[in-house]
Design a protein around this motif. Structure first.
Motif, PDB file in Angstrom:
ATOM      1  N   VAL A 102       0.846  -1.189   0.000  1.00 14.54           N
ATOM      2  CA  VAL A 102       0.000   0.000   0.000  1.00 14.54           C
ATOM      3  C   VAL A 102       0.881   1.238   0.000  1.00 14.54           C
ATOM      4  CG1 VAL A 102      -2.086  -0.944   1.074  1.00 14.54           C
ATOM      5  CG2 VAL A 102      -0.205  -0.163   2.517  1.00 14.54           C
ATOM      6  N   HIS A 103       0.305   2.348  -0.452  1.00 15.41           N
ATOM      7  CA  HIS A 103       0.996   3.635  -0.506  1.00 15.41           C
ATOM      8  C   HIS A 103       0.392   4.546   0.560  1.00 15.41           C
ATOM      9  CE1 HIS A 103       2.638   2.232  -4.328  1.00 15.41           C
ATOM     10  NE2 HIS A 103       1.397   1.905  -4.661  1.00 15.41           N
ATOM     11  N   ALA A 104       0.983   4.549   1.737  1.00 17.98           N
ATOM     12  CA  ALA A 104       0.371   5.249   2.874  1.00 17.98           C
ATOM     13  C   ALA A 104       0.542   6.758   2.792  1.00 17.98           C
ATOM     14  CB  ALA A 104       0.959   4.724   4.186  1.00 17.98           C
ATOM     15  N   GLY A 105       1.724   7.227   2.423  1.00 16.18           N
ATOM     16  CA  GLY A 105       2.012   8.654   2.476  1.00 16.18           C
ATOM     17  C   GLY A 105       1.072   9.489   1.641  1.00 16.18           C
ATOM     18  N   VAL A 106       0.745   9.027   0.435  1.00 11.88           N
ATOM     19  CA  VAL A 106      -0.071   9.829  -0.481  1.00 11.88           C
ATOM     20  C   VAL A 106      -1.533   9.868  -0.071  1.00 11.88           C
ATOM     21  CG1 VAL A 106       1.445   9.677  -2.477  1.00 11.88           C
ATOM     22  CG2 VAL A 106      -0.194   7.841  -2.045  1.00 11.88           C
ATOM     23  N   VAL A 107      -1.900   9.089   0.932  1.00 12.11           N
ATOM     24  CA  VAL A 107      -3.242   9.173   1.511  1.00 12.11           C
ATOM     25  C   VAL A 107      -3.229  10.004   2.790  1.00 12.11           C
ATOM     26  CG1 VAL A 107      -5.171   7.894   2.506  1.00 12.11           C
ATOM     27  CG2 VAL A 107      -3.945   6.959   0.543  1.00 12.11           C
ATOM     28  N   VAL A 108      -2.378   9.613   3.740  1.00 14.28           N
ATOM     29  CA  VAL A 108      -2.473  10.229   5.068  1.00 14.28           C
ATOM     30  C   VAL A 108      -1.843  11.616   5.120  1.00 14.28           C
ATOM     31  CG1 VAL A 108      -2.631   8.005   6.216  1.00 14.28           C
ATOM     32  CG2 VAL A 108      -0.389   9.069   5.970  1.00 14.28           C
ATOM     33  N   VAL A 109      -0.816  11.896   4.314  1.00 13.43           N
ATOM     34  CA  VAL A 109      -0.242  13.249   4.318  1.00 13.43           C
ATOM     35  C   VAL A 109      -1.250  14.264   3.787  1.00 13.43           C
ATOM     36  CG1 VAL A 109       1.553  14.742   3.359  1.00 13.43           C
ATOM     37  CG2 VAL A 109       2.172  12.498   4.283  1.00 13.43           C
ATOM     38  N   ILE A 132       0.239   7.885  12.839  1.00 14.49           N
ATOM     39  CA  ILE A 132      -0.858   6.992  13.213  1.00 14.49           C
ATOM     40  C   ILE A 132      -1.544   6.430  11.970  1.00 14.49           C
ATOM     41  CG2 ILE A 132      -3.155   6.948  14.262  1.00 14.49           C
ATOM     42  CD1 ILE A 132      -2.043   8.923  16.370  1.00 14.49           C
ATOM     43  N   GLY A 133      -1.838   7.291  11.013  1.00 15.14           N
ATOM     44  CA  GLY A 133      -2.492   6.833   9.791  1.00 15.14           C
ATOM     45  C   GLY A 133      -1.647   5.850   9.009  1.00 15.14           C
ATOM     46  N   ALA A 134      -0.335   6.126   8.895  1.00 16.66           N
ATOM     47  CA  ALA A 134       0.549   5.232   8.158  1.00 16.66           C
ATOM     48  C   ALA A 134       0.711   3.897   8.863  1.00 16.66           C
ATOM     49  CB  ALA A 134       1.913   5.896   7.958  1.00 16.66           C
ATOM     50  N   GLU A 135       0.739   3.918  10.203  1.00 19.30           N
ATOM     51  CA  GLU A 135       0.852   2.670  10.958  1.00 19.30           C
ATOM     52  C   GLU A 135      -0.377   1.786  10.739  1.00 19.30           C
ATOM     53  OE1 GLU A 135       2.504  -0.157  13.745  1.00 19.30           O
ATOM     54  OE2 GLU A 135       3.322   1.387  12.431  1.00 19.30           O
ATOM     55  N   MET A 162      -9.857   4.113   5.364  1.00 21.99           N
ATOM     56  CA  MET A 162      -9.865   3.806   6.799  1.00 21.99           C
ATOM     57  C   MET A 162      -8.719   4.536   7.510  1.00 21.99           C
ATOM     58  SD  MET A 162     -12.377   1.851   6.165  1.00 21.99           S
ATOM     59  CE  MET A 162     -12.850   0.972   7.661  1.00 21.99           C
ATOM     60  N   ALA A 163      -7.531   4.510   6.892  1.00 18.21           N
ATOM     61  CA  ALA A 163      -6.369   5.164   7.497  1.00 18.21           C
ATOM     62  C   ALA A 163      -6.545   6.674   7.565  1.00 18.21           C
ATOM     63  CB  ALA A 163      -5.110   4.814   6.709  1.00 18.21           C
ATOM     64  N   ALA A 211      -9.412   8.556  -1.394  1.00 15.90           N
ATOM     65  CA  ALA A 211      -9.378   7.915  -0.077  1.00 15.90           C
ATOM     66  C   ALA A 211      -9.180   8.941   1.022  1.00 15.90           C
ATOM     67  CB  ALA A 211      -8.271   6.867  -0.035  1.00 15.90           C
ATOM     68  N   ALA A 212      -8.284   9.899   0.792  1.00 13.52           N
ATOM     69  CA  ALA A 212      -8.071  10.970   1.777  1.00 13.52           C
ATOM     70  C   ALA A 212      -9.342  11.769   1.977  1.00 13.52           C
ATOM     71  CB  ALA A 212      -6.921  11.871   1.322  1.00 13.52           C
TER      72      ALA A 212
END
Length: 456
Positions: A102-109, A132-135, A162-163, A211-212
């Motif tokens: 998954v690509h966490a940064g481009v969602v949670v940032v 927290i979101g990336a975890e 969800m994140a 998603a964000a």
């Protein structure tokens, strides 16, 4: 009858909410959160003039206090999250959690930045929300590995909602009950199919921004008292039953050690601007060229691959050997290997539409095929391999045991900063623009003002 099940901290959502409400990211998580912020901002700037970014920006409903990276126009929080997430993921040069992927940064940032500017929060809230979101996004990707892709959905899109809900909720200080409701709501807002693979169209680029945006909406609905299902994850009609029906959800990787053992510090940062699992194969191709082998000497290149990568990166093989455009090329291992071999690079300039028409790239890509290796470690480890048969009858074999940029061989701070500066230049920014944005990021990461728009 419309009944609502009372919140229980014994549900998966309840346990995740308890973590998000009280989590204190360790130094390693804080360091990677800062890297995510730098990388995402640079990538969003790089794509600021791309047509898909322009289209996302044109869809904005109005103005507001939130920043679209690299643009002077202020947006509302939903539109800013959409534009930044779409732009940052647009060239597929962003971070990856290898176990998912998954690509966490481009969602949670984008979600954390938008809610901070909307509510006037400082950098401390942003950085905690990112961690927290990336975890949670990384851990959620381990519950049913490969099954979300198998069902035709993009894990970053559906897990990302969800994140982002948790990241935004943590930033604004939602209590445990409302954080759990935010997750329940986000389960109904999550979406994102992978049919873009058929023609290289733009919807994958949209997924992190969407998603964000969905996560932000879920968090604010929960803040206002809206209720979501407590059993959103484990229920008979829950998230994993819907998006990953081929596997029984295993929640142990999600919940065990949550809050004590952080896994997001292993997030990988890409050295090449293309699909994650292609990257070790590019390293193999570049290494082969480094041995003095010329393209015309190659009779065939056969790669050992993980079965889970085939349907996205290798098949249909004839189409992957002759891709229709630069975006489709990013998800073709034959193209990525061929251009890497010939150019010694696979950066942003290697994936324009013009590159896909090159006769030398197409000729070499046509010689590249695969066999499935049952012992391949995917998705727990991304490896590369090639076996080259040459015109003189000799055989060269090269292996890459892991992804460069990942936990086993991370990019240095200097390499990541060089990537950031190159991305600013690609987006038309000069050295002063790069310095201004970098300084704004440093201020934010240190807990100060969120003012990335002032560097546009």
């Amino acid at each position: 009858m419309n009944q609502h099940r009372a919140l229980s901290e014994d549900t998966v959502a309840g346990r995740l909410a308890r973590f998000a409400a009280s989590a204190a990211p360790p130094p390693a998580a804080e360091a990677v959160s800062r890297r995510l912020l730098l990388d995402v901002c640079g990538l969003a700037f790089a794509a600021r003039h791309e047509p898909y970014t322009s289209a996302a920006l044109a869809s904005a409903a109005g103005t507001g206090p939130c920043t679209a990276i690299g643009h002077a126009q202020g947006l509302n929080l939903y539109d800013a999250a959409l534009v930044n997430g779409t732009a940052a993921h647009g060239e597929d040069y962003d971070d990856t959690f290898e176990g998912g992927p998954v690509h966490a940064g481009v969602v949670v940032v984008p979600a954390a930045l938008a809610i901070a500017e909307h509510r006037g929060l400082d950098g401390t809230a942003v950085m905690r929300a990112i961690a927290i979101g990336a975890e949670l996004m990384s851990r959620l990707s381990l519950v049913a590995p490969q099954a979300i892709h198998k069902a035709g959905f993009h894990p970053t899109a559906v897990i990302g909602a969800m994140a982002a809900a948790v990241a935004a909720g943590a930033a604004i200080g939602l209590d445990r009950a409302r954080l759990a409701h935010a997750l329940g709501i986000a389960g109904s807002l999550a979406s994102g199919i992978i049919e873009y693979l058929a023609d290289g169209s733009w919807t994958k680029r949209l997924h992190p921004g969407a998603a964000a945006q969905a996560g932000l909406r879920a968090a604010l609905l929960a803040e206002g008292g809206f209720k979501g299902p407590a059993s959103v994850f484990e229920g008979d009609h829950g998230f994993f039953r819907a998006f990953a029906p081929s596997k029984t959800a295993n929640f142990a990787p999600l919940l065990e050690g949550l809050g004590d053992e952080w896994i997001m510090p292993t997030i990988a940062f890409k050295p090449y601007a293309c699909g994650t699992m292609t990257q070790p194969f590019i390293d193999c191709a570049i290494a082969l060229a480094g041995q003095g082998v010329r393209a015309e000497e190659i009779v065939s290149l056969v790669c050992k691959v993980g079965e889970g990568t085939v349907h996205r990166l290798w098949e249909p093989l004839a189409a992957k050997q002759a891709v229709p455009n630069g975006y489709a090329a990013k998800f073709s291992t034959p193209f990525c290997m061929a251009v890497g071999f010939l150019d010694g690079a696979a950066g942003l300039v290697q994936f324009t539409d013009a590159q896909t028409a090159r006769a030398d790239v197409r000729a070499l890509a046509a010689k590249i095929s695969y066999v499935i290796d049952p012992a391949d470690e995917y998705p727990s480890n991304f490896t590369g391999h090639l076996r080259a048969t040459l015109t003189d009858g000799s055989v060269r074999e090269i292996r890459q045991p892991h992804m460069r940029g990942g936990a086993r061989e991370p990019l240095s701070d200097a390499e990541l900063l060089a990537k950031f500066n190159a991305n600013i230049a690609y987006g038309g920014g000069d050295a002063a623009a790069a310095e201004a944005l970098h300084a704004a990021i440093d201020t934010l990461a240190a807990g100060g003002k969120v003012a990335l728009g002032e560097s546009a």
